[in-house]
Design an enzyme around this catalytic site. Structure first.
Site, PDB file in Angstrom:
ATOM      1  N   GLU A  37      -2.209  70.967  64.701  1.00  0.00           N
ATOM      2  CA  GLU A  37      -2.952  71.575  63.596  1.00  0.00           C
ATOM      3  C   GLU A  37      -4.195  72.324  64.095  1.00  0.00           C
ATOM      4  OE1 GLU A  37      -2.054  72.147  60.703  1.00  0.00           O
ATOM      5  OE2 GLU A  37      -0.276  70.909  60.612  1.00  0.00           O
ATOM      6  N   TYR A 120      -8.734  71.657  55.214  1.00  0.00           N
ATOM      7  CA  TYR A 120      -7.303  71.858  55.406  1.00  0.00           C
ATOM      8  C   TYR A 120      -6.722  70.857  56.402  1.00  0.00           C
ATOM      9  CZ  TYR A 120      -3.066  73.134  57.596  1.00  0.00           C
ATOM     10  OH  TYR A 120      -1.814  73.029  58.126  1.00  0.00           O
ATOM     11  N   ASP A 138      -3.486  76.158  53.293  1.00  0.00           N
ATOM     12  CA  ASP A 138      -3.808  77.125  54.346  1.00  0.00           C
ATOM     13  C   ASP A 138      -3.527  78.526  53.806  1.00  0.00           C
ATOM     14  OD1 ASP A 138      -1.076  77.178  54.199  1.00  0.00           O
ATOM     15  OD2 ASP A 138      -0.810  77.461  56.348  1.00  0.00           O
TER      16      ASP A 138
END
Length: 349
Positions: A37, A120, A138
């Site tokens: 991520e 996020y 996102d």
DNA sequence: AACGCGTGGGG
DNA sequence: TCCCCAAGCGT
């Protein structure tokens, strides 16, 4: 059938295999979720793949990463961009090791307290690593939601509305698959241009499609023009094929990365003679023909390149923070892409 | 709350 | 050639 049901059914048929993605029905280890991520922030899947593989092979656990020297992490990150991510990655690994005994926390507040983890990423980790029903929004999800509800308000003003609408759709079951399905849909079907609406599992629900404006959404506020900065880069070569590098300040643009010395990068006309006074050592500098162009987030850069061959006598007393690196070992250094372009320009011509 | 922060691929 | 934009965060 709910929105989530339709999306998950589509995901089960079209699920992509990605380096950080576990087999169907299994969870990816939190360390891998987190690492992927962070790498995927503002960065494409195709670019991240090889970096991810190299990182997990070299540092299989968060504790191994925490124990690594920052410079090794920056070197391995070189080329990925947004280098603050690498500095925060390293700091986060140390925080997880020290504060949490090497295990990633599951709750939002603890995740948000870690460096490099924002709204996020905290949601993505909760959903994908722990299957908690968090709403990960996102750029892909923003686009999907803006089209689904025909939100005409331009970004970034539309963000709060999008957040609310996205959160309402998150299912209690299979939250991790759902989060990835939304992003996959945005990445492969609900794409920025020429969206493939005819194969979209949400076509019937999509207000943007009904109104014929899906492709125009999300609207965005006009962005500022990028200025151009110019400077002179100095490539000092040793006869055995080494180049002089120095370390940039720890923060800011390319923070903590290596570079070849250069004059300051400034807007306005470039005066070669005055830039030449910034040379790191007195030498017979040859100004190369051509320019190295590079675009950063908020400005264009045009570097003129000067080259010189170092004479052995003056090698010893170079300024602190500078070092020699053999040309065939540049891969081991924390060299950002712009600097690789500069060295290439100087060496090949 | 704007703004600073990289890079590569696609149209 | 240029512009767009990508699994955003920190300040």
């Amino acid at each position: 059938m709910t929105h989530a049901d339709r999306l998950l059914a589509w995901y089960d048929r079209h699920r992509r295999t990605l380096p950080w993605r576990a087999a169907p029905g299994e969870r990816t280890a939190p360390y891998r979720v987190w690492l992927s991520e962070i790498m995927l922030q503002q960065t494409t899947v195709a670019t991240v793949g090889e970096y991810f593989r190299r990182f997990v092979e070299r540092w299989p656990t968060v504790e191994a990463l925490a124990a690594a020297p920052l410079d090794d992490v920056l070197s391995a990150w070189a080329g990925l961009g947004y280098y603050a991510r690498a500095r925060n990655l390293h700091a986060c690994a140390q925080a997880v090791s020290d504060r949490h005994g090497g295990r990633f926390p599951e709750d939002e507040a603890s995740l948000l307290a870690l460096p490099g983890i924002g709204r996020y990423t905290a949601a993505a980790i909760q959903a994908i690593a722990f299957d908690r029903p968090a709403s990960a929004v996102d750029g892909n999800v923003e686009r999907v939601i803006a089209r689904l509800y025909a939100i005409e308000t331009p970004l970034p003003d539309a963000k709060p509305d999008i957040q609310v609408r996205a959160a309402r759709l998150v299912p209690q079951q299979r939250a991790g698959d759902y989060a990835q399905a939304m992003m996959d849909l945005g990445a492969t079907v609900c794409i920025p241009r020429n969206p493939r609406c005819v194969i979209c599992p949400l076509m019937q629900n999509c207000k943007g499609r009904k109104l014929g404006i899906a492709e125009e959404l999300p609207r965005r506020a006009p962005k500022a023009e990028k200025p151009t900065r110019r400077g002179l880069a100095f490539v000092l070569l040793r006869k055995d094929g080494a180049v002089l590098l120095r370390k940039r300040p720890a923060k800011g643009l390319l923070g903590g990365m290596d570079e070849v010395p250069s004059s300051p990068w400034r807007e306005g006309p470039f005066v070669e003679s005055s830039a030449m006074s910034e040379a790191p050592v007195p030498a017979r500098w040859t100004v190369m023909t051509g320019l190295v162009r590079h675009t950063f987030t908020h400005f264009h850069l045009e570097l003129t390149v000067a080259r010189a061959i170092a004479t052995t006598g003056r090698l010893a007393g170079l300024a602190p923070g500078t070092s020699w690196c053999e040309l065939n070992k540049l891969d081991e250094r924390a060299l950002p892409t712009v600097m690789r372009k500069v060295i290439e320009h100087a060496v090949k011509a």
